[in-house]
Design an enzyme around this catalytic site. Structure first.
Site, PDB file in Angstrom:
ATOM      1  N   VAL A   1      -5.702  -6.116   9.586  1.00  0.00           N
ATOM      2  CA  VAL A   1      -6.728  -6.723  10.428  1.00  0.00           C
ATOM      3  C   VAL A   1      -6.619  -8.239  10.311  1.00  0.00           C
ATOM      4  O   VAL A   1      -6.443  -8.765   9.210  1.00  0.00           O
ATOM      5  CB  VAL A   1      -8.134  -6.218   9.986  1.00  0.00           C
ATOM      6  CG1 VAL A   1      -9.235  -7.098  10.564  1.00  0.00           C
ATOM      7  CG2 VAL A   1      -8.324  -4.769  10.407  1.00  0.00           C
TER       8      VAL A   1
ATOM      9  N   CYS B   1      -8.943   3.429   6.090  1.00  0.00           N
ATOM     10  CA  CYS B   1      -9.848   2.290   5.875  1.00  0.00           C
ATOM     11  C   CYS B   1     -11.040   2.732   5.013  1.00  0.00           C
ATOM     12  O   CYS B   1     -11.782   3.634   5.386  1.00  0.00           O
ATOM     13  CB  CYS B   1     -10.335   1.741   7.215  1.00  0.00           C
ATOM     14  SG  CYS B   1     -11.465   0.355   6.992  1.00  0.00           S
TER      15      CYS B   1
ATOM     16  N   ASN C   1       3.424   3.533   1.099  1.00  0.00           N
ATOM     17  CA  ASN C   1       2.729   2.247   1.107  1.00  0.00           C
ATOM     18  C   ASN C   1       1.931   2.042  -0.183  1.00  0.00           C
ATOM     19  O   ASN C   1       1.309   2.971  -0.681  1.00  0.00           O
ATOM     20  CB  ASN C   1       1.782   2.200   2.332  1.00  0.00           C
ATOM     21  CG  ASN C   1       0.787   1.052   2.277  1.00  0.00           C
ATOM     22  OD1 ASN C   1      -0.416   1.268   2.393  1.00  0.00           O
ATOM     23  ND2 ASN C   1       1.263  -0.162   2.093  1.00  0.00           N
TER      24      ASN C   1
HETATM   25  C1  LIG Z   1      -5.708  -8.307   4.840  1.00  0.00           C
HETATM   26  C2  LIG Z   1      -5.515  -6.826   4.938  1.00  0.00           C
HETATM   27  C3  LIG Z   1      -5.835  -6.180   6.121  1.00  0.00           C
HETATM   28  C4  LIG Z   1      -5.638  -4.792   6.229  1.00  0.00           C
HETATM   29  N1  LIG Z   1      -5.877  -4.169   7.423  1.00  0.00           N
HETATM   30  C5  LIG Z   1      -5.534  -2.858   7.572  1.00  0.00           C
HETATM   31  C6  LIG Z   1      -5.555  -2.226   8.847  1.00  0.00           C
HETATM   32  O1  LIG Z   1      -5.864  -2.844   9.871  1.00  0.00           O
HETATM   33  N2  LIG Z   1      -5.203  -0.909   8.908  1.00  0.00           N
HETATM   34  C7  LIG Z   1      -4.804  -0.202   7.804  1.00  0.00           C
HETATM   35  O2  LIG Z   1      -4.456   0.975   7.913  1.00  0.00           O
HETATM   36  N3  LIG Z   1      -4.756  -0.778   6.592  1.00  0.00           N
HETATM   37  C8  LIG Z   1      -5.091  -2.080   6.465  1.00  0.00           C
HETATM   38  N4  LIG Z   1      -4.964  -2.681   5.247  1.00  0.00           N
HETATM   39  C9  LIG Z   1      -4.441  -1.897   4.127  1.00  0.00           C
HETATM   40  C10 LIG Z   1      -2.919  -2.057   4.046  1.00  0.00           C
HETATM   41  O3  LIG Z   1      -2.281  -1.677   5.241  1.00  0.00           O
HETATM   42  C11 LIG Z   1      -2.337  -1.254   2.880  1.00  0.00           C
HETATM   43  O4  LIG Z   1      -2.571   0.113   3.088  1.00  0.00           O
HETATM   44  C12 LIG Z   1      -2.924  -1.643   1.529  1.00  0.00           C
HETATM   45  O5  LIG Z   1      -3.155  -3.041   1.436  1.00  0.00           O
HETATM   46  C13 LIG Z   1      -1.983  -1.220   0.393  1.00  0.00           C
HETATM   47  O6  LIG Z   1      -0.726  -1.830   0.549  1.00  0.00           O
HETATM   48  P1  LIG Z   1      -0.257  -3.094  -0.360  1.00  0.00           P
HETATM   49  O7  LIG Z   1      -0.348  -2.638  -1.790  1.00  0.00           O
HETATM   50  O8  LIG Z   1       1.133  -3.385   0.114  1.00  0.00           O
HETATM   51  O9  LIG Z   1      -1.226  -4.217  -0.089  1.00  0.00           O
HETATM   52  C14 LIG Z   1      -5.170  -4.047   5.118  1.00  0.00           C
HETATM   53  C15 LIG Z   1      -4.869  -4.723   3.922  1.00  0.00           C
HETATM   54  C16 LIG Z   1      -5.024  -6.082   3.833  1.00  0.00           C
HETATM   55  C17 LIG Z   1      -4.654  -6.783   2.537  1.00  0.00           C
END
Ligand SMILES: Cc1cc2nc3c(=O)[nH]c(=O)nc-3n(C[C@H](O)[C@H](O)[C@H](O)COP(=O)(O)O)c2cc1C
Length: 316
Positions: A18, A99, A197
């Site tokens: 987002v 989410c 992920n």
């Molecule tokens: C700033 C930010 C915005 C995110 N927005 C979304 C989103 O729009 N849709 C979604 O499925 N996950 C969203 N997430 C979660 C990430 O896609 C991901 O699942 C989560 O951060 C774990 O991955 P990571 O360890 O690489 O951060 C968001 C995460 C962050 C940090």
């Protein structure tokens, strides 16, 4: 889908984020070895109902390919309506089942769906009946992994095309480690490609996860925000990448808030506390550019000349 079948290495994927995974950032990460890029989560009902929402939430171009649009929806009708409008412009439609925010759970979207596999099944079925593009889900795991297996099997039964598994439960914080076991299990029971992920901050993390789980690719969110070049093997954001981002953001247009955030993520590790305080006081795009020119040798005109030269070489 073709990418999954012809791949010779695990696919590199930029997560839906987002505010952040918008068109300029998507183009940026593609320059640094990202194979698939997601849009931020978009509310399907609002998207289908409002022209204004469509214009502000999603823009694309010919370079924006492959792109997966992610929707949040609580039912198949809303999802299929939104999917139909956008299908000609995207490579896949993804359903957000992860989410964890309170408002999302109250709206019966996001991670609420992890406890409602029947609705997810309806959404996939209805969307696939209406559009020709692949339909995927981005899920979390359950505390009891047998529930995750059941969830995945139901999605597979209606033809989900690929699955991303964030290896945490909906209650786990991002500071807790991901479950490699959960990711591995999802891959083992799936007859379609699976992306893992969670906690991908470097190519070493990619290799570790792929080796432990056998997934078809990995997706990064926080890691790629900090370092959009991580899939190209950089352990820190190269200056070139920051210049690329500034150039892209200015070319496409950006608001100061998002521009500032992106640069802060990329520069945070290299800035002292005092530098961070100064940088945080900048509130307009021109003041940020002036600051980068003065303190970091930013030279946008040089960058643009270089890009024009490269474009000429490609044409020849
Ligand atoms: C700033 C930010 C915005 C995110 N927005 C979304 C989103 O729009 N849709 C979604 O499925 N996950 C969203 N997430 C979660 C990430 O896609 C991901 O699942 C989560 O951060 C774990 O991955 P990571 O360890 O690489 O951060 C968001 C995460 C962050 C940090």
């Amino acid at each position: 889908m073709q990418l999954f079948s012809i791949r010779t290495r695990p696919l590199n994927v930029c997560a839906p984020m987002v505010r952040y995974s918008k068109l300029p950032f998507r183009e940026l990460v593609r320059r640094y070895n990202c194979d698939i890029v997601y849009t931020p989560m978009i509310l399907a009902d609002v998207f289908a109902a409002s022209n204004h929402a469509r214009e502000s939430e999603f823009s694309t171009n010919l370079l924006d390919d492959p792109v997966v649009i992610q929707f949040a929806a609580s039912n198949g009708v809303d999802l299929a309506n939104a999917a139909e409008l956008v299908a000609p412009y995207v490579s896949a439609i993804d359903i957000n089942c992860g989410c964890p925010q309170k408002w999302a759970i109250q709206e019966k979207i996001g991670s609420h769906l992890m406890s409602d596999p029947e609705t997810v099944r309806d959404m996939i079925r209805m969307t696939k009946a209406r559009v020709q593009v692949p339909c995927s889900i981005k899920i979390r795991i359950h505390k009891d992994l047998r529930e995750t297996v059941e969830f995945v099997k139901r999605a597979l039964s209606v033809g989900v095309d690929f699955i991303t598994v964030h290896g945490r439960t909906r209650r786990q914080k991002s500071t807790e480690p991901v479950s490699l076991e959960g990711m591995k299990l999802v891959k083992e029971v799936s007859t379609v490609p699976v992306l893992a992920n969670g906690d991908v901050f470097s190519l070493e993390d990619v290799n570790k996860i792929v080796e432990a789980t056998g997934v078809d690719g990995t997706m990064s969110a926080r890691g790629i925000l900090e370092n959009p070049a991580l899939f190209a093997g950089y352990n820190e954001t190269p200056w070139e990448c920051i210049e690329d981002y500034v150039d892209l953001a200015l070319s496409y247009g950006t608001n100061a808030f998002i521009f500032h955030h992106h640069l802060m993520f990329m520069l945070e590790k290299t800035m002292s506390n005092a530098e961070q305080r100064t940088f945080n006081s900048l509130t307009t795009v021109p003041s940020i550019i002036d600051h980068l020119e003065e303190h970091y040798d930013l030279n946008i005109m040089r960058k643009r000349k270089e890009r024009a030269e490269q474009a000429k070489i490609r044409l020849v």
